[in-house]
Motif scaffolding. Sequence first.
Motif, PDB file in Angstrom:
ATOM      1  N   ARG A 177       0.839  -1.194   0.000  1.00 35.09           N
ATOM      2  CA  ARG A 177       0.000   0.000   0.000  1.00 35.09           C
ATOM      3  C   ARG A 177       0.877   1.250   0.000  1.00 35.09           C
ATOM      4  O   ARG A 177       1.884   1.306   0.698  1.00 35.09           O
ATOM      5  N   ASP A 178       0.456   2.268  -0.768  1.00 29.90           N
ATOM      6  CA  ASP A 178       1.193   3.527  -0.825  1.00 29.90           C
ATOM      7  C   ASP A 178       0.751   4.486   0.268  1.00 29.90           C
ATOM      8  O   ASP A 178      -0.433   4.551   0.604  1.00 29.90           O
ATOM      9  N   PHE A 179       1.669   5.274   0.779  1.00 27.71           N
ATOM     10  CA  PHE A 179       1.299   6.506   1.454  1.00 27.71           C
ATOM     11  C   PHE A 179       0.980   7.533   0.370  1.00 27.71           C
ATOM     12  O   PHE A 179       1.694   7.602  -0.637  1.00 27.71           O
ATOM     13  N   PHE A 219       9.002   3.998   1.392  1.00 31.18           N
ATOM     14  CA  PHE A 219       7.817   4.080   2.258  1.00 31.18           C
ATOM     15  C   PHE A 219       6.838   2.965   1.919  1.00 31.18           C
ATOM     16  O   PHE A 219       6.532   2.754   0.744  1.00 31.18           O
ATOM     17  N   ASP A 221       3.036   1.553   3.424  1.00 32.42           N
ATOM     18  CA  ASP A 221       1.959   1.634   4.413  1.00 32.42           C
ATOM     19  C   ASP A 221       1.441   0.231   4.694  1.00 32.42           C
ATOM     20  O   ASP A 221       0.344  -0.130   4.295  1.00 32.42           O
ATOM     21  N   GLU A 222       2.268  -0.540   5.372  1.00 28.06           N
ATOM     22  CA  GLU A 222       1.894  -1.917   5.706  1.00 28.06           C
ATOM     23  C   GLU A 222       1.587  -2.019   7.183  1.00 28.06           C
ATOM     24  O   GLU A 222       2.055  -1.209   7.975  1.00 28.06           O
ATOM     25  N   ASP A 223       0.791  -3.035   7.542  1.00 31.63           N
ATOM     26  CA  ASP A 223       0.651  -3.309   8.959  1.00 31.63           C
ATOM     27  C   ASP A 223       2.027  -3.730   9.436  1.00 31.63           C
ATOM     28  O   ASP A 223       2.697  -4.554   8.813  1.00 31.63           O
ATOM     29  N   LEU A 224       2.445  -3.150  10.537  1.00 29.52           N
ATOM     30  CA  LEU A 224       3.853  -3.268  10.899  1.00 29.52           C
ATOM     31  C   LEU A 224       4.114  -4.490  11.755  1.00 29.52           C
ATOM     32  O   LEU A 224       3.469  -4.709  12.757  1.00 29.52           O
ATOM     33  N   GLU A 231       8.842   3.918   7.146  1.00 30.73           N
ATOM     34  CA  GLU A 231       9.873   4.506   6.290  1.00 30.73           C
ATOM     35  C   GLU A 231      11.178   3.780   6.578  1.00 30.73           C
ATOM     36  O   GLU A 231      11.538   3.553   7.719  1.00 30.73           O
ATOM     37  N   LYS A 553       9.581   4.582  14.407  1.00 35.32           N
ATOM     38  CA  LYS A 553       8.158   4.584  14.751  1.00 35.32           C
ATOM     39  C   LYS A 553       7.796   3.259  15.420  1.00 35.32           C
ATOM     40  O   LYS A 553       8.475   2.259  15.252  1.00 35.32           O
ATOM     41  N   ASN A 555       4.913   0.116  16.484  1.00 35.68           N
ATOM     42  CA  ASN A 555       4.181  -0.816  15.621  1.00 35.68           C
ATOM     43  C   ASN A 555       2.866  -0.259  15.096  1.00 35.68           C
ATOM     44  O   ASN A 555       2.251  -0.848  14.223  1.00 35.68           O
ATOM     45  N   SER A 556       2.409   0.861  15.654  1.00 36.58           N
ATOM     46  CA  SER A 556       1.228   1.509  15.089  1.00 36.58           C
ATOM     47  C   SER A 556       1.640   2.648  14.165  1.00 36.58           C
ATOM     48  O   SER A 556       0.823   3.512  13.838  1.00 36.58           O
ATOM     49  N   GLY A 557       2.893   2.687  13.792  1.00 32.29           N
ATOM     50  CA  GLY A 557       3.346   3.750  12.897  1.00 32.29           C
ATOM     51  C   GLY A 557       3.423   5.110  13.568  1.00 32.29           C
ATOM     52  O   GLY A 557       3.461   6.137  12.905  1.00 32.29           O
ATOM     53  N   ARG A 558       3.455   5.130  14.888  1.00 37.02           N
ATOM     54  CA  ARG A 558       3.510   6.411  15.595  1.00 37.02           C
ATOM     55  C   ARG A 558       4.939   6.755  15.989  1.00 37.02           C
ATOM     56  O   ARG A 558       5.718   5.888  16.374  1.00 37.02           O
ATOM     57  N   ASP A 559       5.257   8.040  15.905  1.00 39.50           N
ATOM     58  CA  ASP A 559       6.444   8.555  16.548  1.00 39.50           C
ATOM     59  C   ASP A 559       5.981   9.045  17.911  1.00 39.50           C
ATOM     60  O   ASP A 559       5.325  10.090  18.021  1.00 39.50           O
TER      61      ASP A 559
END
Lengths: 586, 586
Positions: A177-179, A219, A221-224, A231, A553, A555-559
């Motif tokens: 998936r793309d960002f 980049f 946009d995958e489930d991590l 990134e 980041k 596992n939820s893609g958060r910083d």
Amino acid sequence: MFRSHTCGELTQANINEKVTLSGWVSTLRDKGFMMWIDLRDRYGITQIILDEERSSKELFETARSLGREFVIQVTGTVIERASKNPNIPTGNIEILAETITILNESALPPFTIDDNTDGGEDIRMKYRYLDIRRNPVKNKLIFRSKVAQEVRKYLDAQEFVEVETPVLIKSTPEGARDFVVPSRMNPGEFYALPQSPQTFKQLLMVGGLDRYFQIVKCFRDEDLRADRQPEFTQIDCEMSFVEQEDIMNVFEGLAKHLLHTFKGLEFGDFPRMTFADAMRRYGNDKPDIRFGMEFGEITDLAKGKDFKIFDEQELIVGIAAEGCNSYTRKDIDKLIEWVQRPQIGATGLVWARYNEDGTFKSSVDKFYSQEDLAAWAERMNAKPGDLMLVMSGNTNKVRAQLSALRMELAERLGLRNPEVFAPLWVVDFPLLEWDEESERYHAMHHPFTSPKPEDMELIATNPGEVRANAYDLVLNGNEIGGGSIRIYDKDIQARMFELLGFTPEQAEAQFGFLMNAFKYGAPPHGGLAFGFDRFVSILDGSETIRDYIAFPKNNSGRDVMIDAPSPIDETQKQELFIASTFTGKE
Amino acid sequence: MFRSHTCGELTQANINEKVTLSGWVSTLRDKGFMMWIDLRDRYGITQIILDEERSSKELFETARSLGREFVIQVTGTVIERASKNPNIPTGNIEILAETITILNESALPPFTIDDNTDGGEDIRMKYRYLDIRRNPVKNKLIFRSKVAQEVRKYLDAQEFVEVETPVLIKSTPEGARDFVVPSRMNPGEFYALPQSPQTFKQLLMVGGLDRYFQIVKCFRDEDLRADRQPEFTQIDCEMSFVEQEDIMNVFEGLAKHLLHTFKGLEFGDFPRMTFADAMRRYGNDKPDIRFGMEFGEITDLAKGKDFKIFDEQELIVGIAAEGCNSYTRKDIDKLIEWVQRPQIGATGLVWARYNEDGTFKSSVDKFYSQEDLAAWAERMNAKPGDLMLVMSGNTNKVRAQLSALRMELAERLGLRNPEVFAPLWVVDFPLLEWDEESERYHAMHHPFTSPKPEDMELIATNPGEVRANAYDLVLNGNEIGGGSIRIYDKDIQARMFELLGFTPEQAEAQFGFLMNAFKYGAPPHGGLAFGFDRFVSILDGSETIRDYIAFPKNNSGRDVMIDAPSPIDETQKQELFIASTFTGKE
């Protein structure tokens, strides 16, 4: 001037010099008549002392007002240390303080700034800027920088041109998936962030640039998963007028150069293995060959002996766990539980001890004679003292399961030594893989990978059997790089898109610019990309890529440090011609 | 093997060698009994010949089937050329072809692949991959790569650590408009793309990393002027325990190193000028000092002489255009028209010829005597033969207008020689600038810039007068770098946000992580960023940054080659919890 020297460079050669240091208060010890401050900066630690005889009351007062992580500037004289510390380069000297200036105060940090900190993962991520003060983290970032520099030097010397490809590109449905990035100047339209510079580097080859590389952010946009980041960084390369062998030579050279520079290791030619062999021998296309424990297939031996479970299976295959004959029944039961975990999903394990006296004892003694088991042992290369572990089922599944068990056992047996490096090329990947869900073929690497010329005619009759001019570089059980010779013929490229289920219109809409470029004299070309985060971490003896990223980041893609992503202003969305459709937690 | 040599390396030393070359057909000449092919690759051009006596009919047939930009492989023998071409390194030899293999065909390219192409800007952008085959474009990309490599070597040798900061960060309202990225895993929230790694590099200093750099992509969603790109590249740097002087020394050193390496030039200390002086002397904070034509302020001289237009103005200022006394009245009228264009917006120009005989002739002879004009001439450093041009009005506006005229005249007079390099530090920038529209102060550099300690108390009384510890490096009239000493005290930083109109809650929401970091022992630090695209182009004698970007975007932010941005699938938007609100062209 904040400092005359760093905290890592003063030695006995500097004795009697008057110096100024700046840094952080690492530790403070106060014996009343004497005080010691360990002053720390990026380069090391230097001990500062005050004593009643030589230091003023005011200086003691200032020193006593300090706390951990205060930023101070100290001027004083280098003197020889009474009790030397041979563990640090500055351990033979100390600074007799004359002045101490507080440059900045510090609240008590939320965890200790030590090599072995008391801080858990979460708190260290939130205060990543404090974690970076710790040697283990700081050193990893410095190591990464040095590796990048060395990669560039190597490729630059070989006439590779580093070209920056764009970050704001076009979304494509193929791959992950793309960002996306809404465009304000082009309402209703979106850029995408690149999953890789693949098409751009191919266009550079069409442009005659011949040898391209870039250390570049990509980049997805995958489930991590635990070891993935949204990134990540690639060493991305492409060459023209080359065959598979040329590319492998250049980048084997690069890998050897890095292993030599940073590990002092010398290698001959890296071994090579076909994808088919890797799957057969290790159940895995990125086998860890630092140790043996190769698969022994015993389907032909184990079937037809009235053991129903085996008789029904496609593949029966086992490994010999070295010295594990000593495992108790309880130990083995635990292994069985381990393979039955949902992540592995096996139904069970058949086991057979190879006793020191040459006899066998197995969980299937009812069905198999000593001679049968001896034949198994031969296939698995088992020796007295080993424990044979056998799984059965659908070929692909059982290989994946047994491969996971092999890695787990290697971990337990200490066979995955991070200071041992075992590179391996895996070659001859299939061009396509069948996807059950969408009932169509997917490109195993990507849609631009060239089929092997000798397999070209299989495309019409048996696409699943077509091998690609594709290769992966595996290091210690990790894929650190992969690449392929590309298609450069517009008709073959169109045929490939067709195989992948694109209509000509879809292919044109998504990759028209590439197919158009191929009309104007595309040269034969191919390339490779290394996963830089992973390559660096493995080279440094670790498999935790997150440690080698300055601001990773979760596992939820958060910083969690800057608290991103975050809501934005409505006006900002309006300017971008978008609205949020999220109405609350679902 | 596709080639034994490149098309740029064979010389008389290789005569009689059998070689294989691959490349593009650049030109084809057919004289019937002989044929010549210029074969081109990244490295050069080599001439291939066929002749009736030595080449087969079949070979002629193949050669005659070729077209421009076909990709071919040629095997043959190196022979000495009859008519040598001293302009290219391979000009003394040619290859007598034995075999020619067509590797790929080419349609007729939409423009000629020559140094002087017939293709216009638009078509070359759409077929950028073909434009890159042309030497002028290719060489610019290679030059850029070499400069980047040299920058890294220089900074690496000075213990700078290259750290990759994140691209998916948090949107901040300060500065230019952010590009944003909707988060799928965090519905309703957005990442932003960095306008610069400013806060991250400061956090790295808090983290003790001491010397950081990065060559890094940055993003600004601004309406694009001709010389701006939505994504651009910075050489971003930061240092700890330094004062302004330390930072300027390091990066003056870097600039000197590049000017020496790529231009063979040696420089002493770069000159320095305060912001106030630059504005007064050149009307511009990035003056081109390759030439003089300094401003002469004549407000005191020109007022009170019954010339009403001047009597009403804040500032009256002029320049002397060298040798322009020869301008006809028509020429001067054209200049007046030029300054009256909306982009400049001046109302008019007063002019005065300084004749060779020492007399003056002006457009305001009714009001000013020969002695008056002689006094003007002195201020403007005018000499006989010059033309004085005078403007008047609001100080800021008239300076900007006269600065534009000065640059235009310099262009016309050939004073902006791209092979002359005149670096200049501009220092002592104001901390703040007043914004009429929002009726508040904006940070002139950014909100993290430190006021000069000696101006600190002006913050309360006269914020507009506070000077910053900020500096720009100017090269040939272009700002190529800028930086500042940062605030590292959390209270001063909070005070700064207050000055800029942030409520404490807004400051906390946007920059809480930075202010929080400043609680834990932030060291004194500062840094600088170079605009890499611009630096490279000026170093190469050009001011067109787009030429130095492999795949630039046009003024609408579009990549016309790949046709991005573009619409995306509805399902993609749904996954991201966004909807497009655009309902058609407005």
